[in-house]
Design an enzyme around this catalytic site. Structure first.
Site, PDB file in Angstrom:
ATOM      1  N   ASN A 234       0.875  -1.467  -0.244  1.00  0.00           N
ATOM      2  CA  ASN A 234      -0.219  -0.262  -0.221  1.00  0.00           C
ATOM      3  C   ASN A 234       0.768   0.977  -0.100  1.00  0.00           C
ATOM      4  O   ASN A 234       0.807   1.715   0.965  1.00  0.00           O
ATOM      5  CB  ASN A 234      -1.104   0.122   1.195  1.00  0.00           C
ATOM      6  CG  ASN A 234      -0.802  -0.140   2.242  1.00  0.00           C
ATOM      7  OD1 ASN A 234       0.875  -0.822   3.020  1.00  0.00           O
ATOM      8  ND2 ASN A 234      -0.725   0.621   3.578  1.00  0.00           N
TER       9      ASN A 234
ATOM     10  N   ASN B 213      -5.625  -0.887  12.936  1.00  0.00           N
ATOM     11  CA  ASN B 213      -6.500  -1.332  12.558  1.00  0.00           C
ATOM     12  C   ASN B 213      -6.183  -2.645  12.138  1.00  0.00           C
ATOM     13  O   ASN B 213      -5.097  -2.820  11.577  1.00  0.00           O
ATOM     14  CB  ASN B 213      -7.000  -0.747  10.598  1.00  0.00           C
ATOM     15  CG  ASN B 213      -8.284  -1.578  10.136  1.00  0.00           C
ATOM     16  OD1 ASN B 213      -8.641  -2.451  11.145  1.00  0.00           O
ATOM     17  ND2 ASN B 213      -8.373  -1.096   9.159  1.00  0.00           N
TER      18      ASN B 213
ATOM     19  N   ASP C 242       3.231  -5.706  11.943  1.00  0.00           N
ATOM     20  CA  ASP C 242       2.053  -4.718  11.031  1.00  0.00           C
ATOM     21  C   ASP C 242       2.933  -3.079  11.664  1.00  0.00           C
ATOM     22  O   ASP C 242       2.390  -2.170  11.733  1.00  0.00           O
ATOM     23  CB  ASP C 242       0.991  -4.321  11.441  1.00  0.00           C
ATOM     24  CG  ASP C 242      -0.204  -3.859  10.450  1.00  0.00           C
ATOM     25  OD1 ASP C 242       0.170  -3.146   9.416  1.00  0.00           O
ATOM     26  OD2 ASP C 242      -1.539  -3.701  11.175  1.00  0.00           O
TER      27      ASP C 242
ATOM     28  N   PRO D  94      -4.561   4.971  10.992  1.00  0.00           N
ATOM     29  CA  PRO D  94      -4.247   3.673  12.067  1.00  0.00           C
ATOM     30  C   PRO D  94      -2.730   3.473  12.038  1.00  0.00           C
ATOM     31  O   PRO D  94      -2.292   3.092  10.655  1.00  0.00           O
ATOM     32  CB  PRO D  94      -5.052   2.600  11.549  1.00  0.00           C
ATOM     33  CG  PRO D  94      -5.975   3.162  10.119  1.00  0.00           C
ATOM     34  CD  PRO D  94      -5.225   4.486   9.936  1.00  0.00           C
ATOM     35  N   GLY D  95      -2.602   2.137  12.478  1.00  0.00           N
ATOM     36  CA  GLY D  95      -1.358   1.967  12.484  1.00  0.00           C
ATOM     37  C   GLY D  95       0.212   2.414  13.525  1.00  0.00           C
ATOM     38  O   GLY D  95       0.132   3.365  14.784  1.00  0.00           O
TER      39      GLY D  95
END
Ligand code: DOR
Ligand code: ZN
Length: 451
Positions: A104, A290, A317, A335-336
């Site tokens: 992404n 997320n 992640d 998010p992250g």
């Protein structure tokens, strides 16, 4: 036998936390291993020191280098948050020797050109093997399959495909992706989230979200997609990998599918193992992620599932976000959270200290199983003569205080800011070359330094 500058001597190290041995590494491979190896090789005939790199590893635990199936390196296009260089440094400092870079990016890694760029840039930096993950659908839009075969056969040799950040929501698209994956011998890694059920969601759908007035992300949005995908994977005979499992409910689905012979593997993140949604009460967007942080009961179930093998691996992640995307009001924040440099410490804190996992178990979930799932032939290997010298050397008695500003990542969004955590990475070795030592990275064009 004299040493050469290509030799590395690791002295007094404890493989998997067991009895101390010395290792002689030659041409990137373990040439000798056992007690007394250093005495035989550390000196020449006149008793002088031989020109080889020596790592004094008294008290350190030797593990196979860690393999992260889920890393966001943000390059190309998101260099304000992370680059392949800064992310590789964070990985090496965290004990990682291979990472899978999620697609992404901007442009999305949905073509041979982009995945080849990521792979090549990773090789230039040379701190860790960077394996690009290819997108499942064009532009991550969920509609049209990307050219999986072209990416698999490209110089990047893509073995894992994912639309992570988004779910492949359309069952027909997912079914086709799994059919191609089966034919190509690759893995589809699904970010399991039914977007219809999570529209506008900001936090785990529970009492904390209600109290804070945040729209809830129900666990069923994960559970239902995993159930559907397991059925589709069985039908296609394909390998499915479930990203960042966050809910206890999903575990029953995974158990049933595994018992049924479905080729499904699953990961859990360090933050879902350790943190719960109660930390959200400060409204600090550093905790926005997320899937969202869930309850203490979910955390306990995830830890137990990792121990019993229902969940195969820990994947970080690692999701760096520059301050302009994170230091905003809750709803606008991306998010992250960072993960590469804290993963080992969180695993030790959440699982080793309470006696749920020993060092063999740590090697299994951080290295061996991830390498198997992704089909990496030279990572996650046993520590033995003839095997690649690809290691993390861990100080089990080390303690450190996490400071986002001092982490190697370009961004500083760690949810562990100020926490004192156990276990430090003393050194990382990739095919006989030291990539990190005592908190500093060693670029391959800098040489090994003096012994
Ligand atoms: O928290 C997350 N951050 N979850 C994802 O699925 C994507 C990731 C990102 O790219 O920042
Ligand atoms: Zn995801």
């Amino acid at each position: 036998m004299n040493g050469t500058a290509n030799d590395l001597l690791i002295v007094g190290v404890r493989p998997y936390g067991e009895d101390p041995v010395d290792l002689l590494v030659r041409d990137g491979v373990v040439a000798e291993m056992g007690p007394g190896v250093a005495e035989r090789h550390g000196r020449d005939a006149d008793g002088g020191a031989i020109d080889m790199v020596r790592l004094d590893a008294d008290g350190l635990v030797l593990l196979p280098g860690f393999v992260d199936l889920h890393t966001h390196l943000r390059e190309p296009g998101g260099e304000e948050s992370e680059t392949i260089e800064t992310g590789s440094a964070a990985a090496a400092l965290g004990g990682y020797t291979a990472v899978f870079a999620m697609p992404n990016t901007d442009p999305v890694a949905d073509s041979a050109v982009v995945v080849e760029y990521v792979r090549r840039r990773g090789e230039e930096v040379g701190l860790v093997d960077v394996h690009p993950v290819g997108a499942v659908t064009v532009g991550l839009e969920g509609a049209k399959l990307a050219e999986l075969g072209t990416m698999a056969r490209s110089a990047a040799q893509v073995r894992v495909f994912s639309d992570d950040g988004r779910c492949v929501n359309d069952p027909l698209v997912m079914r086709r992706a799994l059919e191609y994956a089966s034919a190509l011998g690759v893995v589809i890694a699904q970010h399991a989230e039914d977007h219809r059920l999570t529209a506008g969601a900001q936090a785990h759908d529970g009492v904390v979200a209600s109290r804070l007035g945040l729209a809830g992300w129900p666990a069923t949005a994960e559970e239902t997609v995993v159930a559907r995908d397991c059925a589709l994977a069985r039908e296609a005979g394909a390998a499915l990998h479930v990203c960042h499992v966050s809910s206890a409910r999903t575990l029953a689905v995974l158990r049933a599918a595994k018992a049924d012979g479905v080729r499904v593997s699953a990961e859990v993140t360090p933050h879902h193992l350790l943190l719960t949604d109660t930390v959200l009460s400060g409204y600090d967007p550093v905790h926005k992620v997320n899937p969202p942080l869930r309850t203490a009961e979910d955390g306990a179930a995830l830890r137990a599932a990792l121990v019993d093998g229902t969940i195969d691996v820990v994947a970080t992640d690692h999701a760096p976000h520059a301050a302009q995307y994170k230091d905003t009001e809750w709803a606008a924040a991306r998010p992250g959270m960072l993960g590469l440099q804290t993963a080992l410490s969180v695993v030790v804190h959440a699982l080793v200290e309470p006696g749920l996992l020993d060092w063999r178990g740590v090697a299994r979930v951080l290295s061996e199983r991830p390498a198997e799932i992704a089909g990496l032939p030279d990572q996650g290997r046993p520590i033995a003569v003839g095997e690649p010298a690809t290691f993390a050397l861990v100080d089990p008695d080390g303690v450190w205080t996490v400071r986002g500003a001092t982490l190697a990542s370009r961004a500083a969004n760690t949810p562990y800011e100020g926490m004192r955590l156990p276990a430090t990475v003393a050194a990382t070795v990739l095919r006989g070359r030291i990539t990190a030592r005592d908190g500093r990275v060693a670029r391959h064009d800098e040489g090994q330094g003096t012994p």
